[in-house]
Design a protein around this motif. Sequence first.
Motif, PDB file in Angstrom:
ATOM      1  N   THR A   1      21.310  29.782 -11.785  1.00 39.44           N
ATOM      2  CA  THR A   1      20.032  30.299 -11.596  1.00 39.44           C
ATOM      3  C   THR A   1      19.514  30.068 -10.085  1.00 39.44           C
ATOM      4  O   THR A   1      18.561  30.708  -9.598  1.00 39.44           O
TER       5      THR A   1
ATOM      6  N   LEU B   1      15.181  29.732 -15.929  1.00 38.18           N
ATOM      7  CA  LEU B   1      16.189  30.150 -16.829  1.00 38.18           C
ATOM      8  C   LEU B   1      15.420  31.033 -18.051  1.00 38.18           C
ATOM      9  O   LEU B   1      16.123  32.005 -18.529  1.00 38.18           O
TER      10      LEU B   1
ATOM     11  N   TYR C   1      23.228  28.314 -22.429  1.00 38.64           N
ATOM     12  CA  TYR C   1      22.358  27.933 -21.391  1.00 38.64           C
ATOM     13  C   TYR C   1      21.830  26.628 -21.317  1.00 38.64           C
ATOM     14  O   TYR C   1      21.700  25.893 -22.601  1.00 38.64           O
TER      15      TYR C   1
END
Length: 490
Positions: free
Chosen positions: A113, A192, A209
Amino acid sequence: MVIALAALPPGEDVCDVVTREEIPRGHKMALAPIPAGGQVIRYGQTIGQASCNIAAGAHVHSHNLGMGAHSQDYAFAAGAHALPDADEARTFQGYHRADGSVGTRNYIGILTTVNCSGSVAKFIAEAAEKSGLLQAFPGIDGIVPITHGTGCGMSGENEGYDTLARTLKGYARHPNFGGILLIGLGCEVMQLSSLVEGRPIRADGALRYMTIQTEGGTRATIEKGLRELRGIAAQASQATRAPAPVSKIMVGMQCGGSDGYSGITANPALGAASDLLVRHGGTTILSETSEIYGAEHLLTRRAVTAEVGEKLVARVRWWEDYCARNGGEMDNNPSPGNKRGGLTTILEKSLGAVAKSGSAPLSEVYLFGEKIDRAGFVFMDSPGFDPCSVTGQIASGANLIAFTTGRGSVSGYMPTPGIKIATNSEMYARMREDMDVNCGDIVTEGVSIEDKGREIFELFIRVASGERTKSEELGFGGVEFVPWQIGAVM
């Protein structure tokens, strides 16, 4: 005016005109006197105005040719003619994904990110390689860390933020990835959670993630990352190549390190290949808005509707304003290398670049990284900076890249294989370990544009089915992910 196919010394007779000075290979020579202010024509279009009187036999280049005033008749949709369907149905061997797209490769991506999670992403990829993690999963092409230099120090509510978000989501759902591990730091602007919460990115669920701060730092994140990669790999390895219609191929078309041959060999040959793919129901993407400047009228005429043509002009106007706001000029091209290769003005470069688009109708115009949802020939807005432009095309869904070059650009674009197409035989011979196709034989051997287009089209199918390109063999793709940064860095 003629283009020198070999360096011409002074005193050479060319078409009954004697050269007054040396004319480098790929450069222009006047066949008749051109008065100051006179229009200079190439490709049947104006490429600039003489800045002084130019004698017959003189070298025509940046010392005596400038942009000058120019205008276009956009004639929206006046020349849009549908291409006939292909005579036969063709297939390739691809990876079928849950959302209906088809991949040409089967990588696992470690997507970041923010710049602050880039090193950790690379650490995880390195640890996976050292541990031999993929030895148990032979159907996976590799693990690709996708790192970049942005994601923070930016506004969270402007077009720069939206552009980055589109780009990251596009890579996360790309069909050339069999799975994605998404890593953030935790405190960045590009959160995120804003990418994944409530909006599933991948239909197959192969996305996991984490943030470094939540996991407890670098070492803990690497350890968990390796565990997550094993789970992703187990799922991704179940995909196998199977027949898919050629309509599932989406090619991003690029040119870089262009020269005086680009507009007469490789670019029109790629245009012929583009038309063939469109006839088979596939998709080709032209981009680099700043490098179609002055030639956009050739595309608006081929727009399927006036609205599509107007969308393209709107992007050109945005670029004019963008350059004005940032102290730039739309005519900051060609580059020094382009000029050494024989290109003089952005008009000349743009007219040659548009040749990559063939003759198919312009189906739609998209923003940078916007998901392409319409087949045929389309346009995606982007800078002329090649790695950035390709990044947008891949985010938009391109599962192949075709890249023409006259000076000899070298690059690759994981997870999408890139096909390098040389404009001239001299450079191809010198850099053949980097080049996949030579279009110089259009000049040296008399090969037709149509036959060369067919050769490129057949290579599309073979590469889409797994044949490795030169840039893949050389290992390119580790540094070419370049999101477009728009707006203030704070």
